[in-house]
Write a protein that holds these residues in place. Structure first.
Motif, PDB file in Angstrom:
ATOM      1  N   ARG A 241      -1.799  17.669  15.836  1.00 17.80           N
ATOM      2  CA  ARG A 241      -3.113  17.096  16.090  1.00 17.80           C
ATOM      3  C   ARG A 241      -4.244  18.118  16.076  1.00 17.80           C
ATOM      4  N   GLN A 242      -3.895  19.389  15.995  1.00 17.69           N
ATOM      5  CA  GLN A 242      -4.940  20.410  16.121  1.00 17.69           C
ATOM      6  C   GLN A 242      -6.006  20.276  15.047  1.00 17.69           C
ATOM      7  N   VAL A 243      -5.592  19.968  13.825  1.00 18.30           N
ATOM      8  CA  VAL A 243      -6.588  19.863  12.755  1.00 18.30           C
ATOM      9  C   VAL A 243      -7.506  18.673  12.992  1.00 18.30           C
ATOM     10  N   TRP A 244      -6.984  17.582  13.575  1.00 21.19           N
ATOM     11  CA  TRP A 244      -7.826  16.424  13.890  1.00 21.19           C
ATOM     12  C   TRP A 244      -8.832  16.784  14.980  1.00 21.19           C
ATOM     13  N   LYS A 245      -8.375  17.536  15.974  1.00 17.88           N
ATOM     14  CA  LYS A 245      -9.282  17.961  17.040  1.00 17.88           C
ATOM     15  C   LYS A 245     -10.369  18.879  16.482  1.00 17.88           C
ATOM     16  N   ARG A 246      -9.967  19.751  15.556  1.00 14.11           N
ATOM     17  CA  ARG A 246     -10.958  20.646  14.940  1.00 14.11           C
ATOM     18  C   ARG A 246     -11.957  19.850  14.109  1.00 14.11           C
ATOM     19  N   ALA A 247     -11.475  18.825  13.405  1.00 10.76           N
ATOM     20  CA  ALA A 247     -12.381  17.976  12.621  1.00 10.76           C
ATOM     21  C   ALA A 247     -13.400  17.289  13.526  1.00 10.76           C
ATOM     22  N   ALA A 248     -12.924  16.741  14.658  1.00 16.11           N
ATOM     23  CA  ALA A 248     -13.831  16.062  15.590  1.00 16.11           C
ATOM     24  C   ALA A 248     -14.852  17.036  16.165  1.00 16.11           C
ATOM     25  N   THR A 321      -6.434   7.156   8.452  1.00 15.55           N
ATOM     26  CA  THR A 321      -5.375   6.899   9.444  1.00 15.55           C
ATOM     27  C   THR A 321      -4.850   5.475   9.321  1.00 15.55           C
ATOM     28  N   HIS A 322      -5.716   4.529   8.968  1.00 12.57           N
ATOM     29  CA  HIS A 322      -5.271   3.141   8.789  1.00 12.57           C
ATOM     30  C   HIS A 322      -4.412   2.992   7.534  1.00 12.57           C
ATOM     31  N   CYS A 323      -4.712   3.792   6.517  1.00 12.90           N
ATOM     32  CA  CYS A 323      -4.047   3.620   5.220  1.00 12.90           C
ATOM     33  C   CYS A 323      -2.858   4.542   5.002  1.00 12.90           C
ATOM     34  N   THR A 324      -2.677   5.521   5.891  1.00 12.16           N
ATOM     35  CA  THR A 324      -1.608   6.501   5.697  1.00 12.16           C
ATOM     36  C   THR A 324      -0.707   6.530   6.921  1.00 12.16           C
ATOM     37  N   PRO A 325       0.468   5.900   6.867  1.00 10.50           N
ATOM     38  CA  PRO A 325       1.364   5.871   8.026  1.00 10.50           C
ATOM     39  C   PRO A 325       1.857   7.243   8.465  1.00 10.50           C
ATOM     40  N   SER A 326       1.823   8.231   7.562  1.00  7.36           N
ATOM     41  CA  SER A 326       2.408   9.539   7.872  1.00  7.36           C
ATOM     42  C   SER A 326       1.482  10.443   8.679  1.00  7.36           C
ATOM     43  N   THR A 327       0.266   9.999   8.993  1.00  4.33           N
ATOM     44  CA  THR A 327      -0.637  10.863   9.753  1.00  4.33           C
ATOM     45  C   THR A 327      -0.073  11.115  11.142  1.00  4.33           C
ATOM     46  N   SER A 328      -0.379  12.308  11.674  1.00  3.05           N
ATOM     47  CA  SER A 328       0.138  12.666  12.994  1.00  3.05           C
ATOM     48  C   SER A 328      -0.655  12.017  14.115  1.00  3.05           C
ATOM     49  N   LEU A 329      -1.684  11.267  13.759  1.00  7.06           N
ATOM     50  CA  LEU A 329      -2.528  10.627  14.760  1.00  7.06           C
ATOM     51  C   LEU A 329      -2.684   9.153  14.405  1.00  7.06           C
ATOM     52  N   SER A 330      -2.437   8.274  15.360  1.00  2.48           N
ATOM     53  CA  SER A 330      -2.587   6.840  15.120  1.00  2.48           C
ATOM     54  C   SER A 330      -4.063   6.465  15.140  1.00  2.48           C
ATOM     55  N   PRO A 331      -4.424   5.317  14.555  1.00  4.28           N
ATOM     56  CA  PRO A 331      -5.832   4.893  14.600  1.00  4.28           C
ATOM     57  C   PRO A 331      -6.385   4.797  16.015  1.00  4.28           C
ATOM     58  N   SER A 332      -5.590   4.291  16.954  1.00  2.00           N
ATOM     59  CA  SER A 332      -6.075   4.155  18.335  1.00  2.00           C
ATOM     60  C   SER A 332      -6.274   5.525  18.983  1.00  2.00           C
ATOM     61  N   SER A 333      -5.372   6.474  18.693  1.00  2.00           N
ATOM     62  CA  SER A 333      -5.523   7.826  19.249  1.00  2.00           C
ATOM     63  C   SER A 333      -6.741   8.520  18.647  1.00  2.00           C
ATOM     64  N   LEU A 334      -6.986   8.297  17.360  1.00  3.64           N
ATOM     65  CA  LEU A 334      -8.174   8.875  16.735  1.00  3.64           C
ATOM     66  C   LEU A 334      -9.441   8.277  17.336  1.00  3.64           C
ATOM     67  N   SER A 335      -9.441   6.965  17.585  1.00  4.16           N
ATOM     68  CA  SER A 335     -10.606   6.331  18.213  1.00  4.16           C
ATOM     69  C   SER A 335     -10.865   6.934  19.591  1.00  4.16           C
ATOM     70  N   ASP A 336      -9.794   7.195  20.346  1.00  3.64           N
ATOM     71  CA  ASP A 336      -9.954   7.828  21.659  1.00  3.64           C
ATOM     72  C   ASP A 336     -10.557   9.224  21.520  1.00  3.64           C
ATOM     73  N   LEU A 337     -10.070   9.982  20.530  1.00  2.00           N
ATOM     74  CA  LEU A 337     -10.569  11.342  20.318  1.00  2.00           C
ATOM     75  C   LEU A 337     -12.058  11.326  19.964  1.00  2.00           C
ATOM     76  N   LEU A 338     -12.443  10.449  19.041  1.00  2.00           N
ATOM     77  CA  LEU A 338     -13.846  10.370  18.639  1.00  2.00           C
ATOM     78  C   LEU A 338     -14.725   9.876  19.790  1.00  2.00           C
ATOM     79  N   ALA A 339     -14.229   8.871  20.510  1.00  2.00           N
ATOM     80  CA  ALA A 339     -15.003   8.313  21.629  1.00  2.00           C
ATOM     81  C   ALA A 339     -15.225   9.353  22.723  1.00  2.00           C
TER      82      ALA A 339
END
Length: 503
Positions: A241-248, A321-339
């Motif tokens: 998830r580190q790259v997602w956190k860095r993106a946010a 995240t919605h279109c790629t099942p292999s992502t390490s972050l689910s759509p709901s977890s990404l929404s939490d991160l962005l929120a």
């Protein structure tokens, strides 16, 4: 809405012609090289194909796109250009890049091969040559592929490429938004460059999803191999998830010291500004000519154009995240991160991002999920949890879980933020259900929430100094939000009554 790509057939530049283009670049005549390349991509190559066949465009190998994409934003050709011709090279480079997705597919253009970051930074020529040779080797197909094996452009900008100087794409995003706060002229350059990159990533995903839906197999339809997928390391096994956190963090960079440390300048002395009386440098006109003194707007709202960039990047992240099942972050977890980032943004930026608009690229369902998440963190603990947080709330859900409550603190700011979030949910519901009026329970819940928030902040302590002015502003925001919620209900009720009379 952008026009669809013409999806032309891509042909490689002949070896002899490519040598001429290379000489133009190496002799520091980039405008001549770009004029020739632009002619080739627009006019294509004359062939004996029958009438009605696909038009073609002639493109250079990816190593040339690497150089051109750097010319478009490098300080030497933008904020530190020595002449009008130097600056014109950046304009021509960006214009050429913008032609590519309009005329050919991203997959065929070579952009996916060109727009790659090298592994780590290096000041040595050897590392640069390995990188540019690797890109040069990925030619556009055909018998001339081997001809580009050692095609390294001997140009100072090629050795100072944005793809080798930046750590990753999120480094550029974070630094660019930091520039929107402190370095307006650099932000103007990065804004145009990032708008192009985001458009290419959007088009790349669209093309790959279309190929996947058509049942085609291979890397061309794999979203993990898309430009955005590689920027998120979806093609690297074991990346978490580190790259997602860095993106946010990059998307919500704010120019504060922490953001400046994490996302420093891409080039050394990038923000150096020529002196007013320095005749050796050319000062290009600003793209914000109507803003006489933008400093106040810059510091309070992080610059014009930043909101749109953030929204488009958020949309891209949620989409993949919605279109790629292999992502390490689910759509709901990404929404939490962005929120979690949006909740703590300065109030003007918070309200500008959480805003329903028919022109916004962010789907209403995604905006609804983000807004519900933020509201659930701010709301009174007595409020029942929404049983379906991933769904757009119904009137019953709004009445039960959101409308009648104050914030879980007596803070003026928290109650103002909650009131805005609840107002957005209310507005989104009636935008989506224009023939439906509010129930009595809905109207009662709205009034109960307005009263609860007013009661909750009645004895709130107003701080002194500048903070006190902010608190007075939050008081006013609560009152205005309450007024808008009531006006919306009256407008919806009036519309329903008029339609009932006509029908």
């Amino acid at each position: 809405m952008p026009r669809p790509s013409e999806n032309r057939l891509v042909l490689p530049v002949s070896f002899a012609l490519l040598e001429n283009i290379k000489i133009y670049f190496e002799e520091n005549l980039p405008n001549d090289a770009l004029d020739l390349l632009q002619h080739l991509v627009i006019s294509g190559k004359r062939t004996t194909a029958p009438p009605g066949s696909r038009a073609n465009s002639v493109l250079p190998p990816p190593s040339y796109l690497d150089l051109i994409s750097t010319l478009a934003v490098h300080p030497r050709h933008t904020t530190y250009a020595k002449s009008r011709d130097d600056h014109q090279a950046a304009i021509n480079a960006l214009g050429y890049l913008q032609l590519l997705p309009a005329l050919v597919s991203v997959k065929d253009s070579g952009m996916a091969q060109a727009f790659r970051f090298e592994e780590g930074r290096s000041t040595g020529t050897q590392h640069w040559e390995r990188g540019t040779k690797r890109k040069a080797m990925v030619a556009l197909g055909g018998s001339e592929a081997a001809a580009f094996d050692d095609d390294v452009i001997n140009h100072p900008i090629a050795r100072d490429s944005v793809w080798t100087q930046a750590k990753d794409f999120w480094h550029i995003v974070g630094w660019a938004i930091n520039c929107a706060v402190w370095h307006r002229r650099r932000w103007e350059c990065w804004q145009l460059w990032l708008e192009f990159m985001v458009f290419v990533m959007e088009r790349d995903l669209e093309e790959r999803i279309a190929l996947r839906d058509a049942g085609e197999e291979g890397e061309g339809e794999r979203l993990e191999e898309s430009i955005l997928g590689r920027f998120l390391l979806l093609n690297e096994h074991g990346e978490g998830r580190q790259v997602w956190k860095r993106a946010a963090k990059a998307i919500f960079a704010d120019g504060e010291q922490r953001a400046m440390n994490e996302f420093p300048p891409v080039w050394r002395e990038e923000t150096k500004v020529p002196k007013e009386d320095d005749m050796e440098f050319y000062k290009a006109p600003s793209i914000y000519r109507d803003v006489e003194d933008p400093s106040k707007d810059w510091l309070s709202r992080t610059g014009p154009g930043v909101r749109d960039l953030r929204i488009r990047l958020i949309t891209l992240l949620l989409h993949i995240t919605h279109c790629t099942p292999s992502t390490s972050l689910s759509p709901s977890s990404l929404s939490d991160l962005l929120a979690s980032h949006i909740t703590h943004l300065p109030y003007p930026i918070y309200t500008s991002l959480l805003r329903a608009s028919p022109l916004s690229p962010l789907p209403p369902s995604s905006l609804s999920t983000l807004t519900q998440t933020i509201a659930s963190w701010l709301i009174d603990h007595a409020a029942p949890a929404n049983p379906e947080p991933d769904e757009v709330p119904t009137q019953d859900t709004l009445v039960t879980c959101f409308l009648p409550f104050a914030a879980n603190t007596s803070s003026l700011e928290d109650n103002a933020r909650l009131s805005w979030a609840v107002e957005i949910l209310q507005r989104m519901y009636f935008d989506a259900h224009r023939d439906v009026g509010p129930t009595r329970a809905f109207v009662k819940a709205v009034e109960a929430g307005i009263a609860a928030r007013a009661r909750h902040v009645r004895d709130a302590k107003v701080r002194g100094g500048v903070r006190g002015e902010e608190d007075e502003g939050f008081k006013q925001q609560i009152l205005e939000s309450s007024w808008r919620m009531r006006v919306l209900i009256e407008a919806v009720q009036g519309g329903v009554a008029r339609r009932a009379k006509r029908g």
